[in-house]
Design an enzyme around this catalytic site. Structure first.
Site, PDB file in Angstrom:
ATOM      1  N   TYR A 173     -12.982  -2.386  11.105  1.00 44.02           N
ATOM      2  CA  TYR A 173     -11.650  -1.795  10.982  1.00 44.02           C
ATOM      3  C   TYR A 173     -10.923  -1.936  12.325  1.00 44.02           C
ATOM      4  CZ  TYR A 173      -7.931   1.619  10.505  1.00 44.02           C
ATOM      5  OH  TYR A 173      -6.706   2.231  10.499  1.00 44.02           O
ATOM      6  N   GLY A 180       0.824  -1.216   0.000  1.00 48.94           N
ATOM      7  CA  GLY A 180       0.000   0.000   0.000  1.00 48.94           C
ATOM      8  C   GLY A 180       0.848   1.252   0.000  1.00 48.94           C
ATOM      9  N   ALA A 181       1.906   1.246  -0.833  1.00 46.87           N
ATOM     10  CA  ALA A 181       2.854   2.363  -0.802  1.00 46.87           C
ATOM     11  C   ALA A 181       2.534   3.436  -1.824  1.00 46.87           C
ATOM     12  CB  ALA A 181       4.271   1.840  -1.017  1.00 46.87           C
ATOM     13  N   ASN A 182       1.354   3.343  -2.451  1.00 41.12           N
ATOM     14  CA  ASN A 182       1.030   4.341  -3.486  1.00 41.12           C
ATOM     15  C   ASN A 182       0.384   5.598  -2.914  1.00 41.12           C
ATOM     16  OD1 ASN A 182      -1.107   2.139  -3.288  1.00 41.12           O
ATOM     17  ND2 ASN A 182      -2.262   3.836  -4.177  1.00 41.12           N
ATOM     18  N   GLY A 220      -0.677   7.982   1.070  1.00 38.92           N
ATOM     19  CA  GLY A 220      -0.720   8.098   2.531  1.00 38.92           C
ATOM     20  C   GLY A 220       0.606   7.838   3.229  1.00 38.92           C
ATOM     21  N   GLY A 244       2.231   4.997   3.600  1.00 38.52           N
ATOM     22  CA  GLY A 244       3.117   4.071   2.897  1.00 38.52           C
ATOM     23  C   GLY A 244       4.047   4.772   1.923  1.00 38.52           C
ATOM     24  N   SER A 272      -3.250  -0.058  14.838  1.00 33.53           N
ATOM     25  CA  SER A 272      -3.847   1.217  15.223  1.00 33.53           C
ATOM     26  C   SER A 272      -4.295   1.161  16.670  1.00 33.53           C
ATOM     27  CB  SER A 272      -5.050   1.541  14.344  1.00 33.53           C
ATOM     28  OG  SER A 272      -5.725   2.666  14.851  1.00 33.53           O
TER      29      SER A 272
END
Ligand SMILES: NC(=O)c1ccc[n+]([C@@H]2O[C@H](COP(=O)([O-])OP(=O)(O)OC[C@H]3O[C@@H](n4cnc5c(N)ncnc54)[C@H](OP(=O)(O)O)[C@@H]3O)[C@@H](O)[C@H]2O)c1
Ligand SMILES: *[C@@H]1O[C@H](CO)[C@@H](O)[C@H](O)[C@H]1NC(C)=O
Ligand SMILES: *[C@@H]1O[C@H](CO)[C@@H](O)[C@H](O)[C@H]1NC(C)=O
Ligand SMILES: *[C@@H]1O[C@H](CO)[C@@H](O)[C@H](O)[C@H]1NC(C)=O
Length: 332
Positions: free
Chosen positions: A210, A55-57, A59, A61, A185
């Protein structure tokens, strides 16, 4: 109708009091945000290391990837949207000068995608020094199911990383000392993991899942750390802070407007949000540290319930069935 007489001194004093209280409350909140800003002070270089970030694309990441790229590592951006990943790759190469960045397709909600991705990594990468489980998503009210029939938030945030870790563990062990970093989280405190309902498809509102999935991240990190004892593969989890990123995008109209105000006004930036992940991934101080939970670049305690290792073990065993681990898959 009762009219308000604004010329009355008492009304004026009341208004002044309300306004000052609001300003005071906002200042205290902002001061709190400022004071709890952990910054990764480590200057550790990562030349010769390979770091995989899911998920590095966007935020947190993306900022994590950028920082670690600056330190010289080979970076693997594992993303479901390759166009977005390629943009980040270009940005990283331009800003850091590090050209050793690759994009690979990974949809963590799909067991097929995870298996294809892991087989590719296993074939093409000779080592893996850091695996960062950063990708995550949240739904607001309506639930959804993954292509494997698993509740989508749990599939993406817990079961996907659980399966991926199994498939990459041999590479991580071979590359030891190596690290696994799990972005959980603090919101886990709002939920609990119900071992009798580990595929909670009809939960309403879906947002609750979540919190459950982040709780599962913490159990997973604890149990994995235990199973990795003596291998020189460390496992730590963390809370990045409350960060202004895409994770809040599922909040529906009209709640999205006040939410925007809160995220823009009070939450930290993605660069600030990446600090604890970077700290866990690179800091020399953590060379021998495993099974811990971090916040603001400092170790932080978990609730008593989150330290329940029996529950962590049961969640592990059930998760293995849900992701359909086979005899051929690496055992942890
Ligand atoms: N923001 C906060 O306040 C906060 C607080 C505590 C913990 N966290 C955690 O921080 C991590 C990063 O989130 P963020 O805040 O940076 O949110 P974000 O901007 O929404 O980034 C999440 C990333 O995960 C990816 N992702 C989502 N579903 C995926 C899937 N099925 N397969 C592969 N990748 C997927 C997203 O890809 P797409 O762009 O394709 O959607 C995106 O790149 C998450 O684990 C989140 O739970 C965030
Ligand atoms: C990874 O590749 C090795 C050979 O290089 C093989 O023995 C192993 O089974 C593979 N693991 C996975 C999960 O594909
Ligand atoms: C772990 O690291 C220590 C010290 O660097 C080394 O002595 C030991 O052999 C390593 N263990 C494994 C299983 O690699
Ligand atoms: C980490 O552990 C290894 C052996 O397990 C030891 O040789 C090394 O000194 C330790 N490093 C730190 C920073 O404590």
């Amino acid at each position: 109708m009762v009219g308000i007489d604004f010329s009355c001194p008492i009304v004026q004093i009341l208004i002044a009091l309300v306004v000052t209280s609001i300003i005071f409350a906002i200042s205290v909140l902002r001061l709190y945000c400022f004071l709890t800003l952990g910054k990764c002070k480590s200057r550790a270089k990562m030349d010769g290391k390979t770091v995989l970030i899911t998920g590095a694309n966007g935020g947190i990441g993306r900022e994590t990837a950028k920082d670690i790229a600056k330190r010289g590592a080979r970076i693997i951006l594992a993303c479901r949207n390759l166009n977005a990943a390629n943009e980040v790759k270009d940005e990283i190469e331009k800003e850091t000068g590090n050209k050793n960045v690759v994009c690979k397709k990974l949809d963590l909600s799909s067991q097929k995608s995870i298996r294809e991705f892991a087989a590719d990594i296993n074939k093409t990468e000779s080592k893996l020094d850091v695996l960062i489980h950063n990708a995550g998503m949240a739904l607001a009210f309506r639930g959804a199911k993954s292509e494997d029939g698993i509740e989508l938030t749990m599939a993406t945030n817990h079961y996907g990383p659980f399966l991926l870790t199994h498939l990459l563990i041999d590479l991580l062990k071979k590359s030891a000392p190596s690290r696994i970093v799990i972005v959980a989280s603090e919101l886990y405190r709002l939920a609990s993991v119900n071992l009798n309902n580990l595929n909670p498809i009809n939960t309403k509102p879906a947002a609750y899942l979540y919190y459950v999935s982040k709780y599962a991240n913490i159990y997973f990190a604890r149990e994995l750390a235990k199973r990795m004892e003596g291998t020189n593969v460390t496992v730590n989890s963390l809370h990045p802070g409350m960060i202004d990123t895409g994770i809040w995008r599922s909040v529906p109209f009209p709640l999205n407007y006040p939410m925007k105000l809160i995220t823009k006004g009070f939450f930290k930036t993605p660069v600030q949000g990446a600090q604890t992940t970077i700290y866990c991934a690179v800091s020399d101080e953590l060379n021998n540290v495993s099974g811990k939970y971090f916040m603001d670049c400092k170790e932080h305690s978990l609730s008593a319930a989150a330290s329940d290792m029996d529950k962590a073990k049961k969640l592990w065993e059930e998760s293995a069935k849900i992701v359909k681990l086979t005899e051929q898959d690496p055992k942890i």
